[in-house]
Design a protein around this motif. Structure first.
Motif, PDB file in Angstrom:
ATOM      1  N   HIS A 174     -10.482  -3.461  -3.555  1.00 52.47           N
ATOM      2  CA  HIS A 174     -10.224  -3.314  -2.115  1.00 52.47           C
ATOM      3  C   HIS A 174     -11.458  -2.818  -1.355  1.00 52.47           C
ATOM      4  CE1 HIS A 174      -9.882   0.970  -2.828  1.00 52.47           C
ATOM      5  NE2 HIS A 174      -8.886   0.771  -3.668  1.00 52.47           N
TER       6      HIS A 174
ATOM      7  N   TYR B 237     -11.365  -4.122   2.203  1.00 53.38           N
ATOM      8  CA  TYR B 237     -10.138  -3.902   2.976  1.00 53.38           C
ATOM      9  C   TYR B 237     -10.239  -2.616   3.785  1.00 53.38           C
ATOM     10  CZ  TYR B 237      -7.610  -7.726   0.790  1.00 53.38           C
ATOM     11  OH  TYR B 237      -7.200  -8.968   0.396  1.00 53.38           O
TER      12      TYR B 237
ATOM     13  N   TRP C 114      -5.426  -2.046   3.630  1.00 56.03           N
ATOM     14  CA  TRP C 114      -5.841  -1.103   2.589  1.00 56.03           C
ATOM     15  C   TRP C 114      -4.668  -0.200   2.203  1.00 56.03           C
ATOM     16  CZ3 TRP C 114      -6.214   4.208   2.166  1.00 56.03           C
ATOM     17  CH2 TRP C 114      -7.042   4.703   1.161  1.00 56.03           C
TER      18      TRP C 114
END
Length: 390
Positions: A230, A233, A238
């Motif tokens: 992530h 993100y 997220w």
């Protein structure tokens, strides 16, 4: 109104709405508990600014994530980048459908409940893989590939541990597993001359790896890969990944409680003289916890924080009062025991994070293939032999 309450779909729909509405808040407070426990490990206080003793920190974190700018990399595959965290969150929350929260509180009791959970966990990993691949960046891609390899390594060991429990239970139904423990007057963790402890330990280790928790958090590994899968993100997307992670933690803990620790059954459920435990223990836990909050008031100087802590204390004590009312206690005591046991397993997983350093990738593979799988196979065989000698 009576027709609505007695409709067969009323409880499943009500539980589904409650899970979707309540669990994100619950996940926020699990994060707060984790931060407080880890802070205690490191001899510090943890979050203390937002609300008395940081009690409102999850609400501030949620507001921040909702208002944060949502960025999509220019070269990312935008459709998959958008959909990847949705896959992880949807599959994680879908597994709640077969969790037996009490003897009557559940969405569905299907005869293949364990298989539903395994299927959801296997599909959920696609969210991590696609999230890393769609970012069009090296760091997320490496995190996604690590996640795929980790899943393959520990899914096998986890399955062998589950097979040992299912072999003793004789059913794949989550409610059926608990009923079997009730009928046989024993929690399965103590069955087969207590040898079921071995598959339970294998399950906890494999489940920790399956949920990408430290010391097995190689897909994320922020000290090496910036933030793993992530990295690209932000904001709400997220947050979805972390909502999925804590939902998975709750699910694997619920499976452990159901299969090994009696689910919603109280300790020694067939010993009649221990029945008052159903009333005394939860009432003391909540009322005592609320009363202990008043001791902390003298340390607070801000009147607003003092009032907030008093409100939290009164709320906690109010939750304990229904356990003193016999008809209400009968309805909610199963949910209490289930959630209490799940909380203990979640606390153990948090302690793992504060105790063990992250494994190297070769160490993670060695533990999975050279130790967990052989031990899982051995435990399955030994439990089968012990089961035939009963």
């Amino acid at each position: 109104m009576q027709t609505l309450l007695h409709h067969p779909l009323f409880i499943p729909l009500a539980v589904t709405i409650a899970v979707i509405a309540i669990f994100p808040l619950m996940a926020g407070y699990i994060v707060l508990v984790e931060r407080k426990v880890l802070a205690d490990f490191q001899v510090r206080l943890g979050p203390m600014r937002v609300g008395p003793h940081g009690l409102l920190q999850p609400l501030a974190d949620a507001l921040k994530l909702l208002l944060k700018e949502d960025i999509i990399p220019a070269d990312a595959d935008q459709a998959i980048f958008w959909f990847a965290p949705v896959i992880s969150t949807f599959t994680a929350l879908s597994a709640f459908a077969v969790l037996p929260l009490s003897d009557w509180l559940y969405v569905a009791d299907v005869n293949v409940g364990i298989l539903v959970i395994l299927a959801m966990s296997s599909v959920g990993i696609l969210g991590i893989i696609l999230g890393g691949w769609s970012s069009n960046s090296h760091y997320p891609l490496l995190g996604a590939l690590r996640s795929a390899a980790q899943l393959v390594s520990y899914e096998v060991a986890l399955s062998f541990a589950l097979l040992s429990g299912l072999m003793v239970a004789g059913t794949l139904s989550m409610q059926g597993i608990i009923r079997a423990q009730q009928e046989r007057h024993i929690w399965f963790i103590f069955d087969n001359y207590c040898f079921m402890i071995v598959p339970f330990v294998v399950y906890i280790i494999a489940a920790t790896a399956e949920t990408n928790r430290a010391p097995f958090d190689l897909p994320e590994a922020e000290s090496e890969l910036v933030a793993g899968f992530h990295t690209e993100y932000s904001g709400f997307r997220w947050a979805l990944y972390f909502l999925a992670e804590y939902a998975n933690i709750f699910v694997v803990s619920s499976v452990a409680v159901t299969l090994f620790w009696g689910g919603w059954l109280r300790p020694f459920p067939n010993v009649a003289w221990l029945e008052p435990v159903n009333t005394i223990f939860p009432a003391l836990l909540f009322i005592g916890s609320g009363a202990s909050c008043f001791v902390l008031l003298k340390k607070l100087k801000d009147p607003v924080q003092q009032k907030t802590l008093v409100g939290a204390a009164i709320l906690c004590m109010a939750v304990g009062i229904p356990f003193l009312i016999p008809p209400v206690n009968t309805l909610i005591i199963g949910l209490f025991w289930f959630m209490f046991k799940v909380a203990v397993i979640v606390y153990i997983m948090i302690c793992f994070r504060g105790t063990f350093p992250r494994f190297r990738y070769d160490q993670l593979m060695n533990i999975g293939w050279k130790y967990m799988i052989p031990i899982g196979i051995g435990a399955l065989v030994v439990n089968a032999v012990l089961g035939m000698t009963r």
